[in-house]
Design an enzyme around this catalytic site. Structure first.
Site, PDB file in Angstrom:
ATOM      1  N   LYS A 255      25.164  37.771  28.023  1.00  0.00           N
ATOM      2  CA  LYS A 255      26.468  37.154  27.715  1.00  0.00           C
ATOM      3  C   LYS A 255      26.251  35.753  27.161  1.00  0.00           C
ATOM      4  O   LYS A 255      25.424  34.981  27.698  1.00  0.00           O
ATOM      5  CB  LYS A 255      27.292  37.085  28.998  1.00  0.00           C
ATOM      6  CG  LYS A 255      28.717  36.539  28.829  1.00  0.00           C
ATOM      7  CD  LYS A 255      29.428  36.579  30.167  1.00  0.00           C
ATOM      8  CE  LYS A 255      30.884  36.154  30.036  1.00  0.00           C
ATOM      9  NZ  LYS A 255      31.585  36.205  31.344  1.00  0.00           N
TER      10      LYS A 255
ATOM     11  N   SER B  99      35.778  38.453  31.329  1.00  0.00           N
ATOM     12  CA  SER B  99      35.407  37.786  30.117  1.00  0.00           C
ATOM     13  C   SER B  99      34.124  38.308  29.488  1.00  0.00           C
ATOM     14  O   SER B  99      33.806  37.913  28.369  1.00  0.00           O
ATOM     15  CB  SER B  99      35.286  36.286  30.370  1.00  0.00           C
ATOM     16  OG  SER B  99      34.289  36.032  31.314  1.00  0.00           O
TER      17      SER B  99
ATOM     18  N   SER C 148      35.141  38.960  35.894  1.00  0.00           N
ATOM     19  CA  SER C 148      34.685  39.093  34.516  1.00  0.00           C
ATOM     20  C   SER C 148      33.505  40.012  34.275  1.00  0.00           C
ATOM     21  O   SER C 148      33.181  40.269  33.121  1.00  0.00           O
ATOM     22  CB  SER C 148      34.358  37.707  33.944  1.00  0.00           C
ATOM     23  OG  SER C 148      35.551  36.949  33.812  1.00  0.00           O
TER      24      SER C 148
END
Lengths: 473, 63
Positions: free
Chosen positions: A80, A155, A179
């Site tokens: 990420k 997210s 997330s």
């Protein structure tokens, strides 16, 4: 060898260890897959083609010399883009961090490299990790591979998409209010938020220090265990890192759930949810009972007040981090994320302190549940993935069980309880809606007991075939 | 009774922090900040029901 890109980490590891599969071949398979799919799916902000190929080659040579490091050796993993990879920009999905190039890997990346993993690419995320949909006005929204008109969840949106679509073997995400688990649920994959302090957050852009976690996302529960094994451990330079022994997460993963005590939480978690989600999770509980687990209904303390407790904490901490940048780069924040950040100034210091105190009450009372049960079982989300066009509106709402709720509250209200308490929690697929969208099952455990959470999730997964369905051939 | 949040109150609050949200943003922030003020007594009630020291707020102990 067909379908290399959908091999689990465990499957690929066996082939690599026995030299039936080269890390170079596997890495190239993912690079080819990315080249085919990602222009459409938009999971990745940066594909590290040359470094990943070099790392794969090095892994191949090491394994050829008999220097096998373990199940992650030669496995391509996506990261990420709020976690530092040396020499590669960490944008945080924002406009003002495009020149933010770290000189060092985050410790979680160092741990992956020590295990021999190949760092494949950086994935898109909801801007600054401050949202549960994955919508990003700066870089475009990754598309849910099950339905490209729908959000992937956030997210860790790009990580969810990349794993689901077979564009990496596994991925790293972060989780402050859900997330990792939200995109895992909405994209039909596994994702675990470990216990707070289990994995170092140093080198990851913070959202809220007392709620942030880093963890793995994968197509199989065992893969989450394998990646978590590499990630976990004390980091004396992360103030939130705990010095707690790390067990072997795969040692007992196949032990089954006979006699396991499961706390099914209906109160709050089955209120205002899609009937399809409720049915899928009820059936999942039945599957675990069929495997020998014992289920009883329990209530989660202060669940209905969780929003009141969570809001001052996450909003104050997020604004504290961003306040200096907001003063100088106001227009580089998207209006929606900026508005969420600004809200934090409205919470007074006393409100923040009292919220942390109420959080301590929640933790103490929730721990008492584990005198009676071993894991907690809930839906991960009240709904399947919302449409991108609907979720993009400033006043976006989600309707579930006849009640309309703001999209942020709707998508985080089941997951954030385990950020508040710090308990480990995993999401695994437990079915599909009539529209063909994944439904997620959340299993949570007591602090430091990721092993039991993984064991329960693995048993459920192996008794079903949801994890074997693919959105894209 | 919880404080009633107004855009004037918020304008001063943000100005003191070196921030200048637009009028539209201020209007959108009113219910957000109002929710903090409305919720604070409910959080205090949670604490009131519990016995000290269980409502202590402490930082993680370094090991």
């Amino acid at each position: 060898m067909n379908d290399l890109h959908f091999l689990s980490v465990a499957e690929a590891a066996e082939l690599i260890k026995s030299k039936k599969l080269s890390p170079v071949e596997l890495t190239q398979a993912y690079l080819d897959r990315i080249a085919t799919l990602d222009a459409d799916l938009n999971a990745y902000i940066a594909v590290l083609k040359d470094p990943a190929t070099a790392e794969a080659k090095r892994a191949e040579e090491e394994i050829g010399r008999g220097e096998y490091k373990g199940p992650l050796h030669g496995i391509p993993i996506a990261v990420k883009d709020l976690i530092n990879v040396a020499g590669v920009p960490t944008t945080g999905g924002s406009k003002f961090l495009t020149d933010n190039v770290p000189q060092e890997d985050a410790p979680c990346i160092t741990n992956l490299r020590k295990a021999g993993a190949v760092i494949l690419a950086k994935t898109h995320l909801h801007e600054l990790a401050y949202g549960p949909t994955g919508i990003n006005v700066h870089y475009g929204t990754p598309k849910n591979p099950w339905d490209r008109e729908r959000v992937p969840g956030g997210s860790s949106s790009g990580s969810g998409v990349a794993v689901a679509a077979g564009m990496c073997a596994a991925a790293l995400g972060s989780d402050t209010g859900g997330s990792i688990r939200i995109p895992a649920s909405l994209c039909g994959i596994a994702g675990i938020k470990p216990t707070y302090g289990r994995v170092s957050r140093r080198g990851a852009l913070p959202l809220a220090w007392s709620l942030d976690h880093v963890g793995p996302m994968s197509r199989a529960v065992e893969d989450c265990a394998l990646v978590l094994q590499a990630l976990a451990g004390h980091d004396p330079l992360d103030p939130g890192s705990a010095q707690v022994p790390v067990p072997n997460y795969t040692a007992g993963i196949r032990q089954g759930v006979s006699g396991l005590r499961i706390g099914l939480i209906r109160d709050y978690f089955f209120e205002n949810i899609d009937p399809e989600v409720a049915q899928a999770v009820d059936v999942a509980a039945g599957v675990l009972e069929g495997l020998g687990a014992k289920t009883e209904e329990v209530s989660f303390p202060l669940a209905h007040q969780a929003s009141l407790i969570n809001a001052p904490i996450i909003q104050s901490e997020a604004l504290a981090y961003h306040l200096p940048t907001l003063r100088t780069r106001w227009n580089d924040y998207s209006p929606q994320v900026r508005l969420r950040l600004l809200g934090g100034l409205g919470a007074t210091g006393t409100m923040y302190a009292n919220a942390q105190r109420a959080r301590a009450v929640m933790v103490r009372r929730a721990l008492e549940l584990f005198d009676r049960v071993d894991v907690l079982l809930t839906p991960t989300e009240p709904v399947v993935a919302p449409r991108i066009d609907e979720a993009s509106r400033p006043d976006a709402t989600v309707t579930a069980g006849g009640r309309s709720d703001g999209v942020v509250n709707a998508l985080t209200r089941f997951s954030r309880l385990f950020n508040l308490t710090g308990f480990p929690a995993i999401s695994v697929p437990c079915g599909f809606s009539l529209a063909g969208m994944p439904i997620g099952l959340q299993l949570a455990g007591k602090p430091w007991d990721e092993a039991t959470v993984l064991r329960a999730a693995y048993a459920y997964e192996q008794a079903t075939d949801w994890h074997q369905r693919r959105p894209v051939p | 009774m919880a404080e009633q949040i107004t855009t004037d109150f918020l304008r001063d609050l943000y100005r003191n922090a070196g921030l200048t949200p637009s009028e539209e943003e201020l209007k959108a922030l009113v219910p957000v900040v109002q929710a903090f003020y409305d919720g604070a007594p409910q959080v205090e009630e949670i604490l009131h029901r519990e016995d000290e020291p269980s409502t202590a707020f402490s930082l993680p102990v370094q090991s």
